[in-house]
Scaffold this motif. Sequence first.
Motif, mmCIF file in Angstrom:
data_model
loop_
_atom_site.group_PDB
_atom_site.id
_atom_site.type_symbol
_atom_site.label_atom_id
_atom_site.label_comp_id
_atom_site.label_asym_id
_atom_site.label_seq_id
_atom_site.Cartn_x
_atom_site.Cartn_y
_atom_site.Cartn_z
ATOM 1 N N HIS A 42 -4.335 10.768 2.018
ATOM 2 C CA HIS A 42 -5.354 10.346 1.057
ATOM 3 C C HIS A 42 -5.622 8.855 1.188
ATOM 4 O O HIS A 42 -4.687 8.049 1.215
ATOM 5 C CB HIS A 42 -4.900 10.655 -0.368
ATOM 6 N N ASN A 44 -6.736 5.642 -0.518
ATOM 7 C CA ASN A 44 -6.784 5.224 -1.918
ATOM 8 C C ASN A 44 -8.051 4.469 -2.286
ATOM 9 O O ASN A 44 -8.410 4.406 -3.467
ATOM 10 C CB ASN A 44 -5.567 4.347 -2.238
ATOM 11 N N ARG A 47 -10.996 7.306 -1.742
ATOM 12 C CA ARG A 47 -10.615 8.529 -2.455
ATOM 13 C C ARG A 47 -10.948 9.795 -1.662
ATOM 14 O O ARG A 47 -11.195 10.852 -2.236
ATOM 15 C CB ARG A 47 -11.267 8.590 -3.840
ATOM 16 N N HIS A 76 -1.747 14.135 -8.391
ATOM 17 C CA HIS A 76 -1.953 13.054 -7.427
ATOM 18 C C HIS A 76 -1.800 11.685 -8.098
ATOM 19 O O HIS A 76 -1.222 10.761 -7.519
ATOM 20 C CB HIS A 76 -3.335 13.162 -6.785
ATOM 21 N N LYS A 77 -2.306 11.556 -9.322
ATOM 22 C CA LYS A 77 -2.176 10.280 -10.034
ATOM 23 C C LYS A 77 -0.710 9.934 -10.236
ATOM 24 O O LYS A 77 -0.307 8.777 -10.087
ATOM 25 C CB LYS A 77 -2.905 10.355 -11.371
ATOM 26 N N LEU A 80 1.038 8.423 -7.173
ATOM 27 C CA LEU A 80 0.798 7.024 -6.823
ATOM 28 C C LEU A 80 2.003 6.146 -7.140
ATOM 29 O O LEU A 80 2.172 5.077 -6.550
ATOM 30 C CB LEU A 80 -0.450 6.503 -7.552
ATOM 31 N N SER A 81 2.848 6.577 -8.076
ATOM 32 C CA SER A 81 4.050 5.812 -8.410
ATOM 33 C C SER A 81 5.332 6.612 -8.144
ATOM 34 O O SER A 81 6.415 6.182 -8.494
ATOM 35 C CB SER A 81 4.017 5.398 -9.889
ATOM 36 N N PRO A 121 5.255 12.392 -2.034
ATOM 37 C CA PRO A 121 4.682 11.525 -0.997
ATOM 38 C C PRO A 121 5.711 11.235 0.091
ATOM 39 O O PRO A 121 6.881 10.997 -0.198
ATOM 40 C CB PRO A 121 4.324 10.244 -1.770
ATOM 41 N N ARG A 124 3.449 5.760 1.898
ATOM 42 C CA ARG A 124 2.484 5.111 1.010
ATOM 43 C C ARG A 124 2.288 3.668 1.444
ATOM 44 O O ARG A 124 3.248 2.932 1.645
ATOM 45 C CB ARG A 124 2.967 5.135 -0.440
ATOM 46 N N ARG A 126 -0.898 0.330 0.799
ATOM 47 C CA ARG A 126 -1.921 -0.003 -0.196
ATOM 48 C C ARG A 126 -3.186 0.820 -0.011
ATOM 49 O O ARG A 126 -3.926 1.046 -0.964
ATOM 50 C CB ARG A 126 -2.273 -1.494 -0.103
ATOM 51 N N MET A 129 -1.902 7.261 1.277
ATOM 52 C CA MET A 129 -0.723 7.978 0.806
ATOM 53 C C MET A 129 -0.728 9.366 1.431
ATOM 54 O O MET A 129 -1.737 10.082 1.349
ATOM 55 C CB MET A 129 -0.697 8.096 -0.725
#
Length: 366
Positions: A42, A44, A47, A76-77, A80-81, A121, A124, A126, A129
């Motif tokens: 993906h 980022n 998108r 997916h959100k 991200l972390s 993930p 990853r 910036r 991902m």
Amino acid sequence: MTSGADLIGGIYDAATEPALWNDVMLRLVRKTGARSGIFYDHHNVTRQSRILGMEGFEQHALERYEQYYGALDPWHKAGLSWPVGSVAQTPSLIPDSELKRTEFYQDHLRPQKLFYAMGGPVERTRSHMAVFGIQGSYENGFFSPEIQALVTALAPHFRRAYRMQQALDSVRREGMAFETVLHLLQQPVLVVDREARLSFANAAGEQLLREATLLRLVGGRLRAAHRGDVAAFAAALAPQGAGDSGSLVLRRAAAKAPVMVRIMPLRRPNRAEWSGRVALMVELPPPPRGLDTWAAAFRLSPAETRLWAALTAGRRLIEIADESGVSVNTLRVQLRTLFQKTGVHRQADLLRLALEAPRPTSDPGT
């Protein structure tokens, strides 16, 4: 449920032949009893998602996801972390009751009879991902601890294979030699024939052979350094078929911890039969680097030291640029200076030098 060793060879095959990712996901779905599985990259910023491999999804559902539902995806959100390399089930990210109220579930998952998912993930930066996972229905409930253990065991192999594929993509774009990429890998890679004759070793593999505590060359043939492992190692180099990947735990000298060696038969191009050679991937713990010692000896700047450390960890310049906010052109200038100061001419030589770095002492005066 087996350990998943039969899937590992296919994962690395797909790194060099991306068309095989669909087969990997098909086998993973069948082994876990999931309804579907997916491995995607993906971007980022845009998108947009690039599907690397999938099973159990209809094309129109994937198109709707990319066009609209991807932006609403609560899984997916959370990713991200999500710690890279970790695997979890979706109820730990969003409660069932909350997921049921989302448009993402009602209009996208529900028509496909999907509710639960498990994965994570594997890389990853910036800008990108990469994520893999399997999905199941509400009726079938959570995935079992046994399945979660299997998927967790496969995660680092997805990560390595993804990074290998990215490196190979760069090779194809830049016209670099495949051997150059292997020399940049931190993990020792060796290739031998059925008689254990060594035909290739990357920089990390050459260092491993110089140490001779795990594997050593005897008359041009590779053998286990520990006498108790000689017979088992020789037998492991003769797989029964082209798809028989496996692993072997070898003991090391000097009372060091044993090491896992992955053994993967190499196939002939565009054919299924075994080529008569196997690739050995040695899963050594990270060696002490001591780059601070080299930094002082070569009078490196902090930026040059950070670049060397990142390259030693297997990062590519574009990845380092994404993570550090420095342009690739600036990194190339730093790399040229790094070559001049250290007296080497290739990134593979930097890796070799880093592997030979002395351990920093606690007392600067010693």
